[in-house]
Structures are given as C-alpha cells and as structure tokens.
Write an enzyme that holds these catalytic residues in place. Structure first.
Site, mmCIF file in Angstrom:
data_model
loop_
_atom_site.group_PDB
_atom_site.id
_atom_site.type_symbol
_atom_site.label_atom_id
_atom_site.label_comp_id
_atom_site.label_asym_id
_atom_site.label_seq_id
_atom_site.Cartn_x
_atom_site.Cartn_y
_atom_site.Cartn_z
ATOM 1 N N HIS A 238 -6.755 4.543 -3.487
ATOM 2 C CA HIS A 238 -7.096 3.154 -3.145
ATOM 3 C C HIS A 238 -8.485 3.025 -2.532
ATOM 4 O O HIS A 238 -8.779 2.054 -1.830
ATOM 5 C CB HIS A 238 -6.031 2.524 -2.239
ATOM 6 C CG HIS A 238 -4.735 2.303 -2.940
ATOM 7 N ND1 HIS A 238 -3.652 1.654 -2.371
ATOM 8 C CD2 HIS A 238 -4.323 2.644 -4.199
ATOM 9 C CE1 HIS A 238 -2.647 1.614 -3.228
ATOM 10 N NE2 HIS A 238 -3.034 2.211 -4.339
ATOM 11 N N CYS B 287 -1.111 7.549 -8.851
ATOM 12 C CA CYS B 287 -1.408 6.127 -8.686
ATOM 13 C C CYS B 287 -1.691 5.555 -10.067
ATOM 14 O O CYS B 287 -2.172 6.262 -10.955
ATOM 15 C CB CYS B 287 -2.609 5.946 -7.754
ATOM 16 S SG CYS B 287 -3.077 4.224 -7.458
ATOM 17 N N TYR C 89 -9.208 -2.412 -4.873
ATOM 18 C CA TYR C 89 -8.980 -2.275 -3.430
ATOM 19 C C TYR C 89 -10.291 -2.311 -2.645
ATOM 20 O O TYR C 89 -10.277 -2.568 -1.443
ATOM 21 C CB TYR C 89 -8.235 -0.974 -3.124
ATOM 22 C CG TYR C 89 -6.780 -1.033 -3.482
ATOM 23 C CD1 TYR C 89 -5.839 -1.562 -2.601
ATOM 24 C CD2 TYR C 89 -6.327 -0.577 -4.719
ATOM 25 C CE1 TYR C 89 -4.500 -1.635 -2.931
ATOM 26 C CE2 TYR C 89 -4.989 -0.641 -5.057
ATOM 27 C CZ TYR C 89 -4.079 -1.173 -4.157
ATOM 28 O OH TYR C 89 -2.755 -1.250 -4.495
ATOM 29 N N ARG D 231 7.237 -4.832 4.595
ATOM 30 C CA ARG D 231 5.981 -5.158 3.917
ATOM 31 C C ARG D 231 5.463 -6.520 4.354
ATOM 32 O O ARG D 231 4.261 -6.700 4.569
ATOM 33 C CB ARG D 231 6.185 -5.141 2.402
ATOM 34 C CG ARG D 231 4.944 -5.541 1.636
ATOM 35 C CD ARG D 231 5.169 -5.503 0.130
ATOM 36 N NE ARG D 231 3.943 -5.864 -0.573
ATOM 37 C CZ ARG D 231 3.760 -5.743 -1.878
ATOM 38 N NH1 ARG D 231 4.739 -5.248 -2.628
ATOM 39 N NH2 ARG D 231 2.631 -6.097 -2.441
ATOM 40 N N ASN E 243 3.437 4.841 -1.509
ATOM 41 C CA ASN E 243 2.224 4.541 -0.740
ATOM 42 C C ASN E 243 2.431 4.720 0.763
ATOM 43 O O ASN E 243 3.546 4.572 1.251
ATOM 44 C CB ASN E 243 1.796 3.099 -1.022
ATOM 45 C CG ASN E 243 1.090 2.964 -2.352
ATOM 46 O OD1 ASN E 243 0.247 3.776 -2.685
ATOM 47 N ND2 ASN E 243 1.437 1.935 -3.106
#
Length: 421
Positions: free
Chosen positions: A194, A164, A244, A90, A144
C-alpha cells in the site's frame, strides 16, 4: 491437494472459489476447506462455493467448519483473509482518526495501526497451529495490513508470503489500455504494501521494452482519473503511484472528503448484507456482479498463481509479492518486508533485482518501514508508549499532539481486542 481458507465466511470467498474452479488446471484443488467462527455466514458462502464448483464441473470437495485445527491438518497451503473485529471495527478505524484531522483508513495511518494491533496476535496464533498440524504448508497472507502481518509471520519463522491485489489490478488496467494480453505486461513495481509505484511497464517480460512513457502520454487522463490524482502530477513524476498514495499526496483534501460522506465500512456492510442474501439463494451458482464492487478484484487469479508456484505447479515464475528485502532495496533493512516482483518457487519468494530508486520514493519507503518496525513492536508487546511511538513515526500523523490524541482514541476503541489494555 488440500487448501484451507481462514476467514472462509467472508463475502470475498466466492471470488476466490470462482478462481479455483476456472483455473483448476493451474491449481488442482481436491479439497477446499473454509473455516470461520461465524457459522451462519459460513454455511451461506459454503453452499454457494459448492454450487460454483458443480456448475463449472470441478470435482473438488468443499468442506465448511469452525474447527481451525481440523481445517489446517494436512493442508498444503493456508490462505489468511480474516478481519478481527469485523466491519464494526473497520467503521471505527475509519472514523476516530478524522476527529483528530488525520486520514481514517483501515490499512494505513492510525486506523491501519489499530488493525495491526488487533490482527497480529491472532494471525500468529493461527500460524503456530498451522505449523504444528502441517509444518510444510505455505501460508499466503491476504490479511491487512499485509506488510506488517507478513513481517510478523516471517519473523516467527513461518513459511509465509504476503499477497495484495494492487499490482495485478494495475497490470490488467494497463493491458487493456495498451491492447495487449495481461500476461504480456510486466510491472517494475516497487515499494511497501500500500505504498508502491510503477516505475516501468514492460512488454514481454522483466527485460522487455518499457512502455510507461507511452502509456502516460496516450492514456494519462484515464490513469489519473482512476487514481483520483491530477494528470500534471503523473506527468511530473513519470511513474504511476498506487491509489493509496493519494492519502499521502492529497492528505488534507482526502480528510475533508471523508468527513462529508458515509464511511467505506458502512457501504461495505450494506453490500455484505445484500451479498449474503444472494448467497442464500439456492439457484445462484456463480459469483454475483455486485461482488466486483466489494473490492479484491483479481484476488482469485493472484492467489491461484501464487499457490500454484509455491506448491510446484504451473504458477507464473515471476509475481509481485510481499517478502523479506534481503538487500534488494539497499536503503532498507534486510528484514523489511517489501512488495516487488519476485521469483516464486517451492523454495519461496526471492525478490528480483530492482533498479536504483529515486529518493522521492525511497524516502517514504524508509519512513514507513520505520513505522512498521514500531507498529510490530506495539502489536507484539503492547503498551501505550509503543502505540504513541508508532503513530508519531507515521507520515500521515507525525505531530506529537495528534499522536497523543490518536493513541487515546485507538486504545479506547480497541480495548476488547488488546490483551494489555
């Protein structure tokens, strides 16, 4: 009822366990299996899970294991919440795109593509093992990028629904602002995972009074502050975009911000270290307050509600989920995965009718759906050209010079996770 959580060693898991304990009348879990290859983390999380169940008087059994096949054998539902490559991957997803002037984020843009390439093959392997061991089990995907992962699962014929927490988070915020119970708020939530907009906020159910204009008029400053978007923009749009959308509506501003502060991955890694220390305390028998800052707010309520409805229990009949379009949004292919309110039952999730979508929102949805087509192709078949095509298609990249440089960096930083590289 047997429920299995793949990625059970996640620091998220106590949030989920707390929901199972509190909402046991909605979802009567008899056996909760937490499976994870990280044995040290798993035992810390599992120990806290048992203490949470005990404190709240839940009679279910909590089992921890690294044996995936045993964990999913006989499961009624399997929840996926895994992170291939961990926080280290990440950190990379959030860093190298910035070198090219693009947003560095783990679920969208170039970083989101990297996560999809690492994740899809792993998830499909897990799902196939679930199908062999428990062919009637439902797979609930919280991993995700949810839209792409759910599309991969559905394309392979798995009994899967994507989940989500954006919609439930907004529902709770709006209910608090309006002074009503969350169950009284129904969102006209439309888009892709998102990439969503609230085009209506209805009281009392899908056909109830739309109070979104009043919400924006009376509480627009608070909503805008939460989204970190200007109040005049919300007034002009007349809708509430997901947070987002800031990556799209304020791309260059966000890139400048991200270049001048520690990555979210670094913050989360430190938070996880502290949480795991807390989880190891034998006196701790509830989720700590720090967990609320980790992300995933209301994940447990959403997961319980969805699992209960899929398994024929007391879950809400209408929920916001990720599932096949099937003509719901006529400007998208039937096999696009969209995030909208759906009727959820033991037969799965069937999207509810959606009013005509303004081109201002339909355009980005169509664009990102095309990107997701290419991203899934790259995840399934590999190859530099497929990665490049997906990046070129993404509206947060778009320029060929950026796509070339990002392709090289993506492959270099993810080679160990890409069988074809």
């Amino acid at each position: 009822m047997k429920l299995t959580v793949v990625g059970g060693g996640s620091t998220y898991t106590p949030e989920l366990v707390d929901g199972f304990a509190r909402l046991r009348d909605t979802l009567p879990v008899e056996e909760l299996v937490l499976v994870d290859p990280a044995a040290d983390r798993l035992e810390l999380v599992g120990g806290l899970a048992r203490r949470i169940f005990a404190k709240q008087g839940h009679g279910g059994r909590v089992v921890t294991t690294s044996d995936l096949d045993a964990a999913v054998d006989g499961a009624d539902a399997v929840l996926l919440q895994l992170r291939v490559g961990g926080q280290a991957a990440r950190e990379q997803d959030e860093t190298w795109p910035l070198e090219c002037g693009c947003v560095g984020q783990e679920t969208t843009g170039a970083g989101g593509l990297a996560k999809a390439l690492r994740t899809v093959p792993v998830v499909l392997d897990i799902a196939e093992r679930v199908r062999r061991a428990s062919p009637d089990a439902w797979i609930i995907d919280f991993t995700n990028p949810v839209g792409i992962v759910t599309r991969a699962l559905l394309r392979d014929g798995h009994r899967a629904v994507g989940l989500c927490n954006v919609a439930i988070g907004l529902q709770r915020k709006f209910a608090a602002l309006l002074g009503v119970a969350p169950a009284d708020v129904h969102l006209d939530h439309v888009g892709l995972n998102h990439l969503t907009w609230e085009t209506g906020v209805r009281l009392g159910g899908p056909g109830g009074e739309d109070v979104l204009p009043r919400l924006l008029a009376e509480h627009g400053d608070a909503v805008a502050a939460d989204l970190r978007l200007p109040r005049p923009l919300l007034d002009r749009l007349g809708v509430v975009p997901s947070y987002y959308l800031r990556y799209y509506y304020a791309h260059d501003e966000v890139v400048d911000e991200l270049r001048t502060k520690p990555s979210r991955a670094a913050e989360v890694a430190e938070m996880e270290r502290r949480l795991l220390e807390m989880y190891g305390d034998p006196a701790l028998d509830e989720k700590p307050a720090l967990l609320a800052k980790r992300g995933g707010a209301y994940y447990s309520e959403a997961a319980v509600d969805l699992a209960a409805a899929l398994l024929g229990g007391a879950g809400s009949p209408h929920q916001v989920v990720n599932t096949y379009n099937r003509g719901t949004l006529p400007f998208l292919p039937d096999d696009a995965v969209i995030e909208v309110p759906a009727a959820v039952s033991g037969e799965g999730a069937a999207p509810l009718p959606v009013p005509a979508v303004d081109p201002l929102y339909a355009g980005p949805m169509a664009n990102v759906t095309a990107y997701e087509d290419l991203a899934l192709d790259a995840a399934l078949r590999g190859g530099r050209d497929r990665v490049f095509r997906a990046l070129l298609a993404h509206p947060l990249v778009g320029q060929y010079a950026y796509a070339e440089r990002l392709t090289d960096r993506l492959i270099a930083h993810n080679r160990e996770h890409l069988a074809w590289a």
